[in-house]
Design an enzyme around this catalytic site. Sequence first.
Site, PDB file in Angstrom:
ATOM      1  CG  ASP A 160      12.451  15.125  38.152  1.00 58.97           C
ATOM      2  OD1 ASP A 160      13.219  14.228  38.532  1.00 58.97           O
ATOM      3  OD2 ASP A 160      11.989  15.196  37.002  1.00 58.97           O
ATOM      4  CE  LYS A 161      19.812  14.655  35.943  1.00 59.64           C
ATOM      5  NZ  LYS A 161      19.808  14.680  34.477  1.00 59.64           N
ATOM      6  CB  THR A 162      15.280  14.187  33.739  1.00 61.34           C
ATOM      7  OG1 THR A 162      16.431  13.591  34.299  1.00 61.34           O
ATOM      8  CG2 THR A 162      15.260  13.941  32.243  1.00 61.34           C
ATOM      9  CE  LYS A 174      12.543  11.960  42.032  1.00 62.30           C
ATOM     10  NZ  LYS A 174      12.139  12.354  40.688  1.00 62.30           N
ATOM     11  CB  THR A 184      18.191  13.455  39.789  1.00 59.95           C
ATOM     12  OG1 THR A 184      18.237  12.807  38.525  1.00 59.95           O
ATOM     13  CG2 THR A 184      19.589  13.436  40.395  1.00 59.95           C
ATOM     14  N   GLY A 185      17.000  10.525  39.792  1.00 54.84           N
ATOM     15  CA  GLY A 185      17.310   9.097  39.694  1.00 54.84           C
ATOM     16  C   GLY A 185      18.680   8.864  39.079  1.00 54.84           C
ATOM     17  CG  ASP A 222       9.036  15.744  33.992  1.00 57.85           C
ATOM     18  OD1 ASP A 222       9.465  14.990  34.888  1.00 57.85           O
ATOM     19  OD2 ASP A 222       9.605  15.885  32.898  1.00 57.85           O
ATOM     20  CG  ASP A 274       8.866  13.665  39.437  1.00 61.36           C
ATOM     21  OD1 ASP A 274       9.812  13.280  40.129  1.00 61.36           O
ATOM     22  OD2 ASP A 274       8.984  14.000  38.246  1.00 61.36           O
TER      23      ASP A 274
END
Length: 700
Positions: A392-394, A568, A540-541, A587, A591
């Site tokens: 996940d990116k953020t 995802k 990522t969103g 996180d 997710d």
Amino acid sequence: MNHDKDDHSKMDHSKMDHSKMEDPKSDDHSKMDHGSGDHSGHNPGHGQMGHDHHKMMIADFRKRFWVTLVLTIPILFFSPMIQEFFGYEFLLPGNPYILFALSTVVYFYGGWPFLKGFWSEIKKGSPGMMTLISMAISVAYFYSTATVFGLRGEDFFWELSTLIAIMLLGHWIEMKSVLGASKALQLLVSMMPAEAHRVKGDTIEDIPLEDLLKDDVILVKPGEKVPADGIIVDGSSYLNESMLTGESKPVKKDENDKVIGGSVNGNSTLKVKVEHTGKDSYLNKVITMVEEAQKTKSKMQNLSDRAAKWLTYIALAIGFGTLAVWLILGFPFVYALERMVTVMVIACPHALGLAIPLVVAISTAVSAQNGLLIRNRTAFEESRKISALLFDKTGTLTKGDFGVTRVESVKQEYSTKEILRLSSALEQSSEHPIAVGIIKKVKEDNITIPKPENFNAITGKGVEANVEGKQVKVVSPGYLRDEKITIPEDAYSDAAETVVFVLIDGQLAGYIALADEIRPESAEAIKIFKKNNIKVLMATGDNEKTAKAVSDKLGLDGYYAEVLPHQKVEIVKELESKGEFVAMTGDGVNDAPALAQANVGIAVGSGTDVAAETADIILVNSNPQDIANLILFGKATYNKMIQNLIWATGYNVVAIPLAAGVLYSSGFVLGPAVGAVFMSLSTIIVAINAQLLKRKIGKK
């Protein structure tokens, strides 16, 4: 100040029922009885009784070990077999009876946990390590007792006491390590506020978090973490929910909006009516999770139990076979019995009793010290198989908060520092995330913030004020378009930043770009993954432009942009269908389903309790390099377990036939004393090999 950007406040957290999110991989966990404390009402219990029980068991094993060790020293010293081996003689009057008395205490007091465990295994019809240990100590004790009271032969009291001492030590070490990991998790939990400000009429009282009751009204000051889930009854603020939603932009929350415990309040004071406390809290969920982890065994631990089970059968078969063969060959019953007992005693592998527990103990403790909290040991051991890693990116690859990435001046008379300084005057009283990002940068650069006059908000476009005799505006691109001011060509980079423009006396003076910054550790971690032939992908969103910018900068193998939570899961399934062994890292609540679906789910520590509940491994810090450490350490741990099992069982493969007398015709029969030396050597090798694991963490 309203800078145009997506507003995540549209996400309705009220629809997220945390309690119903489960880990489909953890069916066995759900069947466990967590009868470890009263979680009802507002009592935080959080498994404290279970925790104390575990401590008591550790204290019990420690006490039994030291008592056994103290008694073992004279038993060894006064044993004729040991004296013969080392070439000295020191026998007391009534020596056999002294050895018998000391060994009786050792057998019944030190051996009690194993005898109890043996009974438990037999009732279940599943003989394992406890059966093997109990069989060896019982045969040694009763045979040796018989030699004291008339049976011709040598006693095994020394073997009995050393075996019990070593096995008690192995169990004590293992239990201590589990408690160590539990303490590390409580350290993670301490990131939550310890106190809450409860509003009682006109007064505010600071109370411990566990004393909060449902429907209490609490005050949450600017910059504080929200102590519990609840509804805002007074005030409005931007809350940083990146740990919950997985998106970096703080969310505007007004009266009657829900807030979730653990999110960080912005620059305004809020009054919140508490909805969830006690067993629904983050604290309880995490402690319960540790208890589950403590009760579950990994495949390798089960393998050592299976090895013990088969060794029990083999020892019994070879033991009675040895007795029968020597009797058939015409040897006296006493000699045949001694050979049988030697086989049975030597068959109990001291090393096997330590092989897996020691590695488990060391890997659990070392992992916890290095920020890896293992919830599912099998997943940890299988992390060596990971071939594709989905991030996940953020908050994982990126920091999860807005930071100033560029400050540009388009007028020579204003330096970039001056652009920042003047704009900060307008932003200092704003709670908007972009304003927070600018003020953070100003503070980092030690710039003094001037005072604004005639401050005014330009609805939906920005803010304006007089600063040191100049009219300063900080505005959105929309304001420039409305005023027909040309936007500089290089204002937007490929990084898909959010850009605000600074106007001084009606003229465009410069602009400030902000973005969710990439973690400096991310690039290094990705190099390690690639070196280990692991594909690195990102879901990522965020929009395509942002996703591509991050992917290109980090050199990822691929990315998925504008991904919804259920997508995802589809990505993970698709990768698994292609034969990839997938690890998912995230996180947020969004997710959790993908973490559950992946072969190995890794939740980062800044994340929500739901992500943690569905993950196999939790990283205390949100550092991607910890994931690299995790995978490499998982490989090292697995290798150590295999090496130790080979050492532990290899000793038996050689020692049992020799003890049975297969080389009798060539004049060699393995005596119990020599067998003991082999056994001790095997145990020492296993112990040293397990200790070497400590050097493996963090190796690239």
